[in-house]
Design a protein around this motif. Structure first.
Motif, PDB file in Angstrom:
ATOM      1  N   ASP A 202     -18.100  18.621  16.373  1.00  0.00           N
ATOM      2  CA  ASP A 202     -17.744  17.963  16.717  1.00  0.00           C
ATOM      3  C   ASP A 202     -15.604  17.359  16.577  1.00  0.00           C
ATOM      4  OD1 ASP A 202     -16.502  15.024  16.941  1.00  0.00           O
ATOM      5  OD2 ASP A 202     -18.777  14.516  16.841  1.00  0.00           O
ATOM      6  N   PRO A 203     -15.297  17.341  17.790  1.00  0.00           N
ATOM      7  CA  PRO A 203     -13.826  18.258  17.566  1.00  0.00           C
ATOM      8  C   PRO A 203     -13.211  16.400  17.321  1.00  0.00           C
ATOM      9  CG  PRO A 203     -14.638  17.642  19.916  1.00  0.00           C
ATOM     10  CD  PRO A 203     -15.572  17.913  19.186  1.00  0.00           C
ATOM     11  N   TYR A 204     -13.921  15.203  17.533  1.00  0.00           N
ATOM     12  CA  TYR A 204     -13.001  14.079  17.266  1.00  0.00           C
ATOM     13  C   TYR A 204     -13.320  13.870  15.434  1.00  0.00           C
ATOM     14  CZ  TYR A 204     -12.314  11.559  21.573  1.00  0.00           C
ATOM     15  OH  TYR A 204     -12.395  11.134  23.101  1.00  0.00           O
ATOM     16  N   LYS A 205     -14.322  14.257  14.796  1.00  0.00           N
ATOM     17  CA  LYS A 205     -14.625  14.614  13.464  1.00  0.00           C
ATOM     18  C   LYS A 205     -13.647  15.402  12.685  1.00  0.00           C
ATOM     19  CE  LYS A 205     -19.610  13.112  12.972  1.00  0.00           C
ATOM     20  NZ  LYS A 205     -21.401  13.444  12.626  1.00  0.00           N
ATOM     21  N   ALA A 206     -14.054  16.618  13.105  1.00  0.00           N
ATOM     22  CA  ALA A 206     -12.783  17.537  12.726  1.00  0.00           C
ATOM     23  C   ALA A 206     -11.429  17.213  12.344  1.00  0.00           C
ATOM     24  CB  ALA A 206     -12.647  19.125  13.610  1.00  0.00           C
ATOM     25  N   SER A 207     -11.198  16.658  13.377  1.00  0.00           N
ATOM     26  CA  SER A 207      -9.699  15.978  13.423  1.00  0.00           C
ATOM     27  C   SER A 207      -9.791  14.593  12.540  1.00  0.00           C
ATOM     28  CB  SER A 207      -9.495  15.233  14.950  1.00  0.00           C
ATOM     29  OG  SER A 207      -8.374  14.898  14.744  1.00  0.00           O
ATOM     30  N   ILE A 208     -10.361  14.422  12.548  1.00  0.00           N
ATOM     31  CA  ILE A 208     -10.176  12.908  11.173  1.00  0.00           C
ATOM     32  C   ILE A 208     -10.250  14.104   9.643  1.00  0.00           C
ATOM     33  CG2 ILE A 208     -11.745  10.936  10.613  1.00  0.00           C
ATOM     34  CD1 ILE A 208     -12.328  10.301  13.373  1.00  0.00           C
ATOM     35  N   VAL A 209     -11.801  14.369   9.889  1.00  0.00           N
ATOM     36  CA  VAL A 209     -11.690  15.485   8.586  1.00  0.00           C
ATOM     37  C   VAL A 209     -10.395  15.381   8.173  1.00  0.00           C
ATOM     38  CG1 VAL A 209     -13.778  16.693   7.097  1.00  0.00           C
ATOM     39  CG2 VAL A 209     -14.018  14.761   8.718  1.00  0.00           C
ATOM     40  N   GLN A 210     -10.051  16.554   9.157  1.00  0.00           N
ATOM     41  CA  GLN A 210      -9.241  17.702   8.558  1.00  0.00           C
ATOM     42  C   GLN A 210      -7.789  16.688   8.469  1.00  0.00           C
ATOM     43  OE1 GLN A 210      -7.744  20.405  12.060  1.00  0.00           O
ATOM     44  NE2 GLN A 210      -6.084  21.178  10.612  1.00  0.00           N
ATOM     45  N   LYS A 211      -7.512  15.418   8.272  1.00  0.00           N
ATOM     46  CA  LYS A 211      -6.450  14.596   8.449  1.00  0.00           C
ATOM     47  C   LYS A 211      -6.487  14.364   6.961  1.00  0.00           C
ATOM     48  CE  LYS A 211      -4.060  15.054  11.769  1.00  0.00           C
ATOM     49  NZ  LYS A 211      -2.506  16.344  12.242  1.00  0.00           N
ATOM     50  N   LEU A 212      -7.857  13.760   6.694  1.00  0.00           N
ATOM     51  CA  LEU A 212      -7.570  13.024   5.586  1.00  0.00           C
ATOM     52  C   LEU A 212      -7.982  14.317   4.156  1.00  0.00           C
ATOM     53  CD1 LEU A 212     -10.832  11.035   6.092  1.00  0.00           C
ATOM     54  CD2 LEU A 212      -8.790  10.534   5.431  1.00  0.00           C
ATOM     55  N   LEU A 213      -8.155  15.815   5.226  1.00  0.00           N
ATOM     56  CA  LEU A 213      -8.311  17.086   3.859  1.00  0.00           C
ATOM     57  C   LEU A 213      -6.158  16.873   3.474  1.00  0.00           C
ATOM     58  CD1 LEU A 213     -10.912  19.347   4.747  1.00  0.00           C
ATOM     59  CD2 LEU A 213     -10.257  17.896   2.846  1.00  0.00           C
ATOM     60  N   GLU A 214      -5.509  16.792   4.508  1.00  0.00           N
ATOM     61  CA  GLU A 214      -4.897  17.077   4.601  1.00  0.00           C
ATOM     62  C   GLU A 214      -3.662  16.196   3.695  1.00  0.00           C
ATOM     63  OE1 GLU A 214      -2.671  17.137   8.378  1.00  0.00           O
ATOM     64  OE2 GLU A 214      -3.675  18.667   8.815  1.00  0.00           O
ATOM     65  N   ILE A 215      -4.132  14.216   3.834  1.00  0.00           N
ATOM     66  CA  ILE A 215      -3.258  13.484   3.322  1.00  0.00           C
ATOM     67  C   ILE A 215      -3.775  13.746   1.994  1.00  0.00           C
ATOM     68  CG2 ILE A 215      -3.731  11.144   2.435  1.00  0.00           C
ATOM     69  CD1 ILE A 215      -4.550  10.570   5.459  1.00  0.00           C
ATOM     70  N   SER A 217      -4.561  16.989  -0.465  1.00  0.00           N
ATOM     71  CA  SER A 217      -4.225  17.636  -0.840  1.00  0.00           C
ATOM     72  C   SER A 217      -2.478  17.312  -0.960  1.00  0.00           C
ATOM     73  CB  SER A 217      -4.188  18.981   0.165  1.00  0.00           C
ATOM     74  OG  SER A 217      -2.872  19.671  -0.023  1.00  0.00           O
ATOM     75  N   GLN A 218      -1.601  16.740   0.010  1.00  0.00           N
ATOM     76  CA  GLN A 218      -0.557  16.343  -0.422  1.00  0.00           C
ATOM     77  C   GLN A 218      -0.351  15.729  -1.329  1.00  0.00           C
ATOM     78  OE1 GLN A 218       0.515  14.074   3.645  1.00  0.00           O
ATOM     79  NE2 GLN A 218       1.094  16.433   4.300  1.00  0.00           N
ATOM     80  N   LEU A 219      -1.384  14.315  -1.792  1.00  0.00           N
ATOM     81  CA  LEU A 219      -1.477  13.867  -2.597  1.00  0.00           C
ATOM     82  C   LEU A 219      -2.221  13.903  -3.532  1.00  0.00           C
ATOM     83  CD1 LEU A 219      -2.071   9.946  -0.938  1.00  0.00           C
ATOM     84  CD2 LEU A 219      -0.047  10.785  -1.536  1.00  0.00           C
ATOM     85  N   GLY A 220      -2.976  15.055  -4.011  1.00  0.00           N
ATOM     86  CA  GLY A 220      -2.078  15.741  -5.192  1.00  0.00           C
ATOM     87  C   GLY A 220      -3.625  15.293  -5.556  1.00  0.00           C
ATOM     88  N   ILE A 221      -4.556  14.647  -4.145  1.00  0.00           N
ATOM     89  CA  ILE A 221      -6.796  14.119  -5.034  1.00  0.00           C
ATOM     90  C   ILE A 221      -7.252  15.121  -4.577  1.00  0.00           C
ATOM     91  CG2 ILE A 221      -7.850  12.741  -4.047  1.00  0.00           C
ATOM     92  CD1 ILE A 221      -5.541  10.629  -3.171  1.00  0.00           C
ATOM     93  N   GLN A 222      -8.580  15.922  -4.948  1.00  0.00           N
ATOM     94  CA  GLN A 222      -9.381  16.568  -5.461  1.00  0.00           C
ATOM     95  C   GLN A 222     -10.509  16.226  -4.483  1.00  0.00           C
ATOM     96  OE1 GLN A 222      -9.829  17.844  -9.579  1.00  0.00           O
ATOM     97  NE2 GLN A 222      -9.407  20.088  -8.539  1.00  0.00           N
ATOM     98  N   THR A 223     -10.445  16.561  -3.908  1.00  0.00           N
ATOM     99  CA  THR A 223     -12.163  16.247  -2.067  1.00  0.00           C
ATOM    100  C   THR A 223     -13.130  16.819  -2.759  1.00  0.00           C
ATOM    101  OG1 THR A 223     -11.278  17.871  -1.017  1.00  0.00           O
ATOM    102  CG2 THR A 223     -10.311  15.991  -1.044  1.00  0.00           C
TER     103      THR A 223
END
Length: 266
Positions: A202-215, A217-223
């Motif tokens: 699902d490209p919509y889900k993929a885009s959202i999840v990818q951005k959340l993971l990027e955020i 990572s940038q904030l030093g929060i483990q997922t």
């Protein structure tokens, strides 16, 4: 007229009568905890933590769902008692099973009206059990984020001052999730299973999840990616940098905590 302040609604009186089974369950300590492992995404044979999931038992030993217990507790004004019992049960069962991993414990913000008073017995139980504070992660239940941000922050600050970590559950499930990231600054973020399910297709889900993971990572929060049920979902979240995974593909919740999980290769 002197009796008027004691008048209650028929609906509440009826609910109190109907909640007798829950009062008895709490009085007789018939709560237990099931445990579901949270494993390293890149090597699922390595268990990072166990999440404690509340279960009840009726007098015949049959399991009672947490949803039924929480629904009844809210209606009968027993939420504080149930939430406290769930937390202390999780600690007791972790000690009984001699868990040496991190321990994720759910809590209900709306049940905690005063952190210093409501949580002191939980903190004492953890210390008495000899569980290292840094191994305990308190997880905000998504369905009970109704508490205002100031109240949530007071709870989170109390936990952190006691040496514990905090996880934000079901990230992406509610409109307020992104605001809570900067308001609460959690050490862990758990991606909502509805976002994770079928993310590879699902490209919509993929885009959202990818951005959340990027955020994160940038904030030093483990997922943590919740609800992993297929090898394709696992492969996708691995490639996009999630730290930990949890779900039926790894292991279902069980009364006996998993010690090791099979290695799942791409």
């Amino acid at each position: 007229m002197a009796d008027y302040p004691r008048v209650d609604s028929l609906q509440r009186f009826t609910m109190l009568q109907q909640s007798g089974w829950l009062v008895d369950m709490l009085a007789e300590s018939r709560l237990t905890s099931f445990f579901q492992p949270i494993v390293h995404a890149q090597d699922t044979s390595l268990i990072f933590a166990h999440e404690a999931l509340m279960r009840g038992r009726d007098r015949d030993g049959a399991l009672v769902s947490p949803a039924r217990m929480f629904d009844t507790a809210r209606e009968a004004d027993l939420l504080f008692q149930l939430d406290l019992a769930a937390r202390t049960t999780a600690i007791r069962e972790a000690v009984r099973h001699q868990l040496r991993t991190h321990l994720f414990i759910n809590f209900t913000p709306t049940a905690i009206y005063d952190p210093a008073f409501c949580l002191r017995s939980t903190v004492a139980a953890i210390h008495e059990a000899g569980i290292p504070a840094e191994h305990v992660v308190f997880e905000i239940i998504e369905s009970d984020r109704a508490a205002n941000a100031e109240h949530l922050r007071a709870i989170v600050d109390f936990y952190r001052n006691a040496g514990f970590k905090v996880a934000l559950d079901d990230l992406g499930a509610g409109y307020s999730s992104l605001n809570l990231i900067h308001q609460l600054r959690p050490e862990y973020m758990k991606l909502d299973m509805e976002l994770v399910r079928g993310v590879h297709a699902d490209p919509y889900k993929a885009s959202i999840v990818q951005k959340l993971l990027e955020i994160a990572s940038q904030l030093g929060i483990q997922t943590v990616a919740e609800g992993i049920e297929t090898p394709e979902e696992l492969s996708w979240v691995r490639r996009h940098g999630v730290d930990f995974v949890q779900g039926y593909l790894i292991a279902k919740p069980s009364g006996v905590p998993a010690v090791v999980t099979p290695r799942l290769n791409d």
